[in-house]
Scaffold this motif. Structure first.
Motif, PDB file in Angstrom:
ATOM      1  N   GLY A 506      11.672 -37.854 -22.898  1.00  0.00           N
ATOM      2  CA  GLY A 506      10.758 -36.739 -22.690  1.00  0.00           C
ATOM      3  C   GLY A 506       9.771 -37.024 -21.577  1.00  0.00           C
ATOM      4  O   GLY A 506       9.285 -38.155 -21.425  1.00  0.00           O
ATOM      5  N   PHE A 507       9.485 -35.989 -20.773  1.00  0.00           N
ATOM      6  CA  PHE A 507       8.481 -36.087 -19.714  1.00  0.00           C
ATOM      7  C   PHE A 507       7.736 -34.764 -19.697  1.00  0.00           C
ATOM      8  O   PHE A 507       8.296 -33.725 -19.340  1.00  0.00           O
ATOM      9  N   ALA A 508       6.477 -34.763 -20.130  1.00  0.00           N
ATOM     10  CA  ALA A 508       5.714 -33.507 -20.199  1.00  0.00           C
ATOM     11  C   ALA A 508       4.254 -33.801 -19.945  1.00  0.00           C
ATOM     12  O   ALA A 508       3.658 -34.650 -20.602  1.00  0.00           O
ATOM     13  N   ARG A 509       3.666 -33.072 -18.984  1.00  0.00           N
ATOM     14  CA  ARG A 509       2.276 -33.278 -18.614  1.00  0.00           C
ATOM     15  C   ARG A 509       1.882 -32.285 -17.535  1.00  0.00           C
ATOM     16  O   ARG A 509       2.701 -31.503 -17.065  1.00  0.00           O
ATOM     17  N   ARG A 510       0.627 -32.334 -17.149  1.00  0.00           N
ATOM     18  CA  ARG A 510       0.166 -31.519 -16.029  1.00  0.00           C
ATOM     19  C   ARG A 510       0.859 -31.981 -14.754  1.00  0.00           C
ATOM     20  O   ARG A 510       0.976 -33.169 -14.493  1.00  0.00           O
ATOM     21  N   PHE A 511       1.321 -31.029 -13.958  1.00  0.00           N
ATOM     22  CA  PHE A 511       2.052 -31.372 -12.746  1.00  0.00           C
ATOM     23  C   PHE A 511       1.086 -31.555 -11.578  1.00  0.00           C
ATOM     24  O   PHE A 511       1.021 -30.736 -10.656  1.00  0.00           O
ATOM     25  N   ALA A 512       0.333 -32.652 -11.634  1.00  0.00           N
ATOM     26  CA  ALA A 512      -0.471 -33.082 -10.495  1.00  0.00           C
ATOM     27  C   ALA A 512       0.368 -34.069  -9.689  1.00  0.00           C
ATOM     28  O   ALA A 512       1.221 -34.784 -10.243  1.00  0.00           O
ATOM     29  N   THR A 513       0.134 -34.126  -8.391  1.00  0.00           N
ATOM     30  CA  THR A 513       1.015 -34.928  -7.540  1.00  0.00           C
ATOM     31  C   THR A 513       0.979 -36.413  -7.889  1.00  0.00           C
ATOM     32  O   THR A 513       2.007 -37.090  -7.791  1.00  0.00           O
ATOM     33  N   TYR A 514      -0.187 -36.935  -8.334  1.00  0.00           N
ATOM     34  CA  TYR A 514      -0.257 -38.367  -8.616  1.00  0.00           C
ATOM     35  C   TYR A 514       0.596 -38.762  -9.813  1.00  0.00           C
ATOM     36  O   TYR A 514       0.909 -39.940  -9.999  1.00  0.00           O
ATOM     37  N   LYS A 515       0.987 -37.791 -10.638  1.00  0.00           N
ATOM     38  CA  LYS A 515       1.824 -38.107 -11.796  1.00  0.00           C
ATOM     39  C   LYS A 515       3.302 -38.279 -11.428  1.00  0.00           C
ATOM     40  O   LYS A 515       4.116 -38.665 -12.267  1.00  0.00           O
ATOM     41  N   ARG A 516       3.661 -37.947 -10.196  1.00  0.00           N
ATOM     42  CA  ARG A 516       4.984 -38.231  -9.625  1.00  0.00           C
ATOM     43  C   ARG A 516       6.127 -37.751 -10.518  1.00  0.00           C
ATOM     44  O   ARG A 516       7.033 -38.507 -10.863  1.00  0.00           O
ATOM     45  N   ALA A 517       6.110 -36.473 -10.829  1.00  0.00           N
ATOM     46  CA  ALA A 517       7.122 -35.928 -11.734  1.00  0.00           C
ATOM     47  C   ALA A 517       8.532 -36.051 -11.167  1.00  0.00           C
ATOM     48  O   ALA A 517       9.507 -36.108 -11.930  1.00  0.00           O
ATOM     49  N   THR A 518       8.661 -36.054  -9.846  1.00  0.00           N
ATOM     50  CA  THR A 518       9.998 -36.093  -9.243  1.00  0.00           C
ATOM     51  C   THR A 518      10.474 -37.512  -8.957  1.00  0.00           C
ATOM     52  O   THR A 518      11.504 -37.703  -8.306  1.00  0.00           O
ATOM     53  N   LEU A 519       9.763 -38.515  -9.454  1.00  0.00           N
ATOM     54  CA  LEU A 519      10.226 -39.893  -9.249  1.00  0.00           C
ATOM     55  C   LEU A 519      11.610 -40.092  -9.850  1.00  0.00           C
ATOM     56  O   LEU A 519      12.430 -40.841  -9.314  1.00  0.00           O
ATOM     57  N   MET A 520      11.876 -39.400 -10.940  1.00  0.00           N
ATOM     58  CA  MET A 520      13.171 -39.553 -11.618  1.00  0.00           C
ATOM     59  C   MET A 520      14.343 -39.052 -10.782  1.00  0.00           C
ATOM     60  O   MET A 520      15.488 -39.445 -11.013  1.00  0.00           O
ATOM     61  N   ILE A 521      14.090 -38.149  -9.815  1.00  0.00           N
ATOM     62  CA  ILE A 521      15.188 -37.625  -8.977  1.00  0.00           C
ATOM     63  C   ILE A 521      15.112 -38.177  -7.562  1.00  0.00           C
ATOM     64  O   ILE A 521      15.666 -37.596  -6.622  1.00  0.00           O
ATOM     65  N   ALA A 522      14.437 -39.322  -7.400  1.00  0.00           N
ATOM     66  CA  ALA A 522      14.357 -39.935  -6.074  1.00  0.00           C
ATOM     67  C   ALA A 522      15.754 -40.265  -5.550  1.00  0.00           C
ATOM     68  O   ALA A 522      16.044 -40.119  -4.364  1.00  0.00           O
ATOM     69  N   ASP A 523      16.640 -40.720  -6.425  1.00  0.00           N
ATOM     70  CA  ASP A 523      18.048 -40.950  -6.086  1.00  0.00           C
ATOM     71  C   ASP A 523      18.871 -40.025  -6.977  1.00  0.00           C
ATOM     72  O   ASP A 523      19.136 -40.330  -8.140  1.00  0.00           O
ATOM     73  N   ARG A 524      19.236 -38.884  -6.442  1.00  0.00           N
ATOM     74  CA  ARG A 524      19.859 -37.831  -7.249  1.00  0.00           C
ATOM     75  C   ARG A 524      21.186 -38.277  -7.845  1.00  0.00           C
ATOM     76  O   ARG A 524      21.492 -37.978  -9.004  1.00  0.00           O
ATOM     77  N   ASN A 525      21.972 -38.990  -7.072  1.00  0.00           N
ATOM     78  CA  ASN A 525      23.278 -39.424  -7.581  1.00  0.00           C
ATOM     79  C   ASN A 525      23.117 -40.480  -8.665  1.00  0.00           C
ATOM     80  O   ASN A 525      23.852 -40.468  -9.662  1.00  0.00           O
ATOM     81  N   ARG A 526      22.158 -41.383  -8.471  1.00  0.00           N
ATOM     82  CA  ARG A 526      21.944 -42.438  -9.468  1.00  0.00           C
ATOM     83  C   ARG A 526      21.536 -41.819 -10.802  1.00  0.00           C
ATOM     84  O   ARG A 526      22.019 -42.235 -11.871  1.00  0.00           O
ATOM     85  N   LEU A 527      20.628 -40.838 -10.757  1.00  0.00           N
ATOM     86  CA  LEU A 527      20.214 -40.195 -12.000  1.00  0.00           C
ATOM     87  C   LEU A 527      21.389 -39.490 -12.659  1.00  0.00           C
ATOM     88  O   LEU A 527      21.569 -39.568 -13.887  1.00  0.00           O
ATOM     89  N   LYS A 528      22.213 -38.820 -11.857  1.00  0.00           N
ATOM     90  CA  LYS A 528      23.357 -38.095 -12.420  1.00  0.00           C
ATOM     91  C   LYS A 528      24.320 -39.059 -13.105  1.00  0.00           C
ATOM     92  O   LYS A 528      24.892 -38.756 -14.164  1.00  0.00           O
ATOM     93  N   GLN A 529      24.492 -40.238 -12.525  1.00  0.00           N
ATOM     94  CA  GLN A 529      25.354 -41.243 -13.148  1.00  0.00           C
ATOM     95  C   GLN A 529      24.796 -41.689 -14.501  1.00  0.00           C
ATOM     96  O   GLN A 529      25.566 -41.911 -15.449  1.00  0.00           O
ATOM     97  N   LEU A 530      23.460 -41.798 -14.582  1.00  0.00           N
ATOM     98  CA  LEU A 530      22.852 -42.180 -15.852  1.00  0.00           C
ATOM     99  C   LEU A 530      22.981 -41.069 -16.881  1.00  0.00           C
ATOM    100  O   LEU A 530      23.234 -41.323 -18.066  1.00  0.00           O
ATOM    101  N   LEU A 531      22.815 -39.822 -16.446  1.00  0.00           N
ATOM    102  CA  LEU A 531      22.932 -38.692 -17.367  1.00  0.00           C
ATOM    103  C   LEU A 531      24.315 -38.613 -17.987  1.00  0.00           C
ATOM    104  O   LEU A 531      24.471 -38.289 -19.176  1.00  0.00           O
ATOM    105  N   PHE A 532      25.346 -38.904 -17.181  1.00  0.00           N
ATOM    106  CA  PHE A 532      26.725 -38.749 -17.648  1.00  0.00           C
ATOM    107  C   PHE A 532      27.449 -40.087 -17.748  1.00  0.00           C
ATOM    108  O   PHE A 532      28.666 -40.157 -17.583  1.00  0.00           O
TER     109      PHE A 532
END
Length: 856
Positions: A506-532
């Motif tokens: 789970g990842f849920a919080r105010r979307f301020a830039t310092y919270k780096r919500a998109t860090l998880m998709i920095a490497d899109r293919n790597r994340l997709k491999q982990l998801l599947f």
């Protein structure tokens, strides 16, 4: 045709048979927000209406038709449940309290007023936006549990914070529904003749009227001010419309109503606080009104009154960057506060100096946090690391103080355990720990019994909770798709969304830039491999809002939503719209891992990760906020260390890789490695350790008790002592303060000597003597301290400890002070000597800010 306006309005009250009248008693006390049985009672009346009214018991009762009311009045099972609920509430309200046991006899002389711009009690009282409000709501609940003589003061927002909607492109849009206060479990306060109780706030060119409402939170009353009254000009009627809405002009008006209006409301109700707690700088103006009231009551000037109220004020800051504080330029202050400040005999220039780092810097704006700090005898941050950052940030206000000595302490945040723990885990705790965990969640001994829960019981509960979350997410997804497309998704599509057997993050919080919500998709293919992943897949649930004026935060939401759609990962990754307390409860009660990856050290505390702990979830986070002091390899995972990187982009790249490695090589293998019985024993062991170690430490039971011990009771005693002798003490304290400021420059540490050799035995005491020239300062007003620590590369001292030195005679015009160092640890030891003023009735560090050191 124009919409016709009513010429008169009146209230219609709910007409219930006598057997059902206790429902109103239950509905109007927010104790139901942390009592599963009472919530179940209302839910069982009409499950659909319970959801439609967003779990608002009063609105639920108002929605009932006569047929359903008659059914309930004759339902023996329901009436038995109702009776049990009423007995439970009344027993809670009348039970002995921690406060009375700990501070016998002090209830009559202690009154705490807790001011905050937002309160998150429950989602059906929408006067909160995020973490600050949720903390404030949990604070009131814990104060109720502990029995503190405390009231809350806030604003009743007619439209509250916005509701979030995403368009087809994933861009956040804001919707502001109108709230009907008469449908909320709150009560408008009226006088003996039935007229609404109102207070007046003076603006230079007009008077703003506010009506008062009361929300009952267990044993604690929360008073809310509302400017939406007919006597006000249309623009002023809307001051309390939106939380954090509008420009600086709107913000200063809201903060005047909160601080000045809030203090006037308490006076109108006959409540005289001995302690005022400013939870963030928004409430800072309360000090101005508190001083004015004290001046009227005691017939003294501004400065004498300030000496008294300062010792009775507490200020908590929640930010880590100065830019986040409210700043007001002098013309705006003059426009709105000119008349009020003039009534105190203070000039506008003198007032503005109280809100500046450098009082003499005419180009510096008025800072609400600095003003609150200048009016508070005790100041704290909300985590140990946050207090360190705050001391550094405010160090310019204490030019002779090392940053570590700036008087900002730490009271680490917590959560109200009963509010956030799910019913499945609560039932498990009841079975193995007994119900005492509900009454004393801060007691670590109670949580040791978690070891008695069998592995299979704990794991099956975790599995069932995850299933609950998946079902909730699918329903939420269905609702959002139907709203956006006007089409209902088919059954196969819905069933493909998430999997109740998969590791859920789970990842849920105010979307301020310092919270780096998109860090998880920095490497899109790597994340997709982990998801599947073929053997160890993961799934991620995301939620959160961005401030309406923060386009950078909205862009982060859009990037995540577009990644989900473009990469076709809807079955493993989902963004839940309209994050609120209800969504938050579902997430923290159902996820396996809570992810938090802010840029250190910009997370002041963060409490969302604390909420997964009693629900059997684990944390994976940057070492920031509370996790910096809570982390241990036995209870969760840390992304990176405490190192600093001057290049934010490089830091993001490195920490995104560390996150992927943690998930792939540690988190997922621990989750999926099962015993023959199908239980991940190592995972369950970490869950046990997390609950036992973190649960009691990060509860508001511990937090509010700490506030009571370290701030409320000492502040109350100081205030009562200074205000009860006809201003003699405060006048003397003010005269002393002025004298010390005028004469302190003459104080000198002339020299030090010791009997230490180059090498000393740890068992042999080292005697140190300091020679101090007091100048015109009395010896009784001097506090001489030996400061001992580990020498650094540039002769600075680390891990410092201050030891009082004792007066040991006089040599001419110099005073001799001595101290003995015993039981020293091996290694290099360094010391120096400092002198501070001291006075029994002046918060010297907070107000005087003078310190003299031994010169080289």
């Amino acid at each position: 045709m124009k919409i016709p306006k009513y010429v008169r309005s009146f209230e219609v009250i709910l007409d219930l048979p006598e057997t059902l009248l206790p429902l109103l008693e239950l509905a109007r006390n927010y104790y139901w927000t942390w009592n599963h049985s009472i919530r179940d009672l209302f839910r069982d009346i009409d499950r659909n209406a319970w959801m439609v009214t967003e779990r608002n018991p009063l609105a639920l009762l108002h929605s009932l038709d006569r047929e359903r009311i008659d059914e309930l009045a004759s339902d023996r099972s329901f009436l038995e449940h109702l009776n049990e609920a009423v007995v439970s509430l009344r027993a809670y309200m009348n039970s002995p309290t921690w406060f009375d046991a700990t501070y016998p006899g002090e209830r009559d002389t202690t009154q705490i007023a807790y001011f905050c711009a937002e309160f998150g009690i429950t989602e059906s009282l929408p006067i909160y936006s995020g973490g600050l409000g949720i903390l404030a709501g949990d604070h009131l609940k814990a104060a109720s549990d502990l029995g503190l003589p405390l009231v809350g003061v806030g604003l009743l927002y007619n439209r509250g914070y916005f509701r979030q909607r995403l368009n087809f492109d994933g861009w956040q849009q804001e919707v502001y529904p109108q709230n009907d206060a008469f449908q909320l479990p709150i009560t408008m306060l009226r006088d003996s003749e039935g007229r609404p109780v109102r207070v007046e706030i003076e603006f230079p060119d007009r008077t703003v009227h506010c009506q008062l409402w009361k929300a009952t939170v267990g044993r604690v009353d929360l008073y809310l001010l509302d400017s939406n009254v007919m006597e006000n000009q249309p623009a002023d009627q809307g001051i309390t419309d939106n939380l954090y809405g509008g420009d600086e002009d709107m913000r200063i008006r809201q903060e005047m109503i909160l601080g000045i209006g809030g203090m006037k409301a308490l006076a109108t109700l006959g409540i005289k606080p001995t302690v005022c707690h400013m939870n963030e700088g928004h409430a800072g103006f309360l000090s101005l009104e508190r001083i004015r009231q004290y001046m009227d009551e005691h017939g003294c000037d501004f400065h004498t009154a300030r000496q008294v109220i300062m010792v009775g004020n507490v200020f908590t800051t929640h930010t880590v960057v100065a830019a986040a504080f409210d700043l007001f330029e002098p013309p705006l202050l003059q426009k709105y506060l000119g008349k009020t400040i003039a009534s105190t005999g203070l000039s506008m220039a003198e007032f503005i100096r109280l809100g500046r780092t450098d009082p003499n810097n005419e180009g510096e704006a008025f800072n609400m946090a600095y003003f609150a700090m200048s009016m508070a005898g005790r100041v704290n941050g909300v985590a140990k690391l946050h207090a360190e950052v705050t001391r550094e940030m405010f160090s310019d206000r204490w030019p002779n103080y090392p940053a570590a000595d700036v008087p900002v302490t730490a009271v680490t945040n917590g959560i109200h355990t009963q509010t956030w723990v799910g019913r499945r885990m609560a039932a498990l705790f009841d079975r193995y720990l007994g119900e005492e965990w509900r009454e004393h969640p801060e007691n670590p001994d109670l949580w040791e019994k978690v070891d008695e829960i069998p592995d299979d019981d704990l794991w099956s509960t975790i599995e069932n909770k995850r299933g609950d979350l998946v079902r909730f997410a699918r329903r939420r997804y269905q609702r959002d798709i139907e709203r956006r497309t006007q089409n209902q998704p088919d059954f196969a599509t819905l069933n493909s969304i998430l999997d109740p057997r998969i590791l859920t993050i789970g990842f849920a919080r105010r979307f301020a830039t310092y919270k780096r919500a998109t860090l998880m998709i920095a490497d899109r293919n790597r994340l997709k491999q982990l998801l599947f992943h073929p053997d160890r897949p993961i799934q991620i649930l995301i939620a959160g809002k961005s401030h309406p004026r923060d386009d950078a935060g909205k862009k982060l939401i859009q990037e995540l939503v577009q990644y989900i759609e473009q990469e076709g990962v809807q079955s493993r990754m989902l963004f839940l719209e309209d994050y609120d307390m209800f969504v938050a409860r579902q997430l923290v009660q159902g996820v396996d891992v809570w992810l938090n990856n802010p840029r250190r050290p910009f997370e002041a505390s963060g409490t969302s990760g604390m909420k997964v702990v009693p629900n059997g979830g684990l944390n994976c986070s940057i070492l920031d906020g509370w996790w910096d002091e809570g982390y241990d390899p036995e209870v969760g995972w840390a992304i990176g260390g405490r190192e600093k990187d001057a290049d934010p982009g490089r830091q993001d790249w490195i920490q995104s890789r560390e996150l992927y490695e943690l998930i792939e090589r540690k988190i997922a293998p621990t989750f999926y490695e099962r015993s023959q019985a199908g239980v991940p024993e190592a995972w369950v062991g970490m869950v046990r350790n997390s609950i036992k170690s973190l649960g009691p430490r990060f509860s508001t039971g511990r937090m509010v008790a700490e506030y009571a011990r370290e701030a409320y009771i000492p502040s109350s005693r100081d205030f009562v002592g200074m205000s009860s002798d006809g201003n003699t003490t405060s006048s003397d304290a003010l005269a002393w303060t002025r004298s010390i400021r005028e004469t302190w420059s003459g104080v000198r540490v002339m020299s030090v000597s010791d009997n230490a050799r180059l090498t000393n035995s740890a068992d042999t005491p080292v005697e140190i003597c300091a020679r101090v020239f007091p100048g015109a300062v009395s010896v009784d007003d001097l506090k001489v301290e030996l400061v001992v620590g580990r020498p650094g590369q540039y002769r600075e001292l680390h891990d410092r400890t201050a030891i009082p030195m004792q007066l040991d005679g006089k040599d001419g015009d110099q005073l001799l002070y001595r101290a003995s160092l015993r039981g020293l640890r091996s290694g290099q030891v360094g010391y120096t000597v400092r002198v501070r003023p001291q006075h029994a009735h002046v918060p010297v560090d907070a107000d005087i800010r003078l310190m003299t050191w031994l010169q080289e």
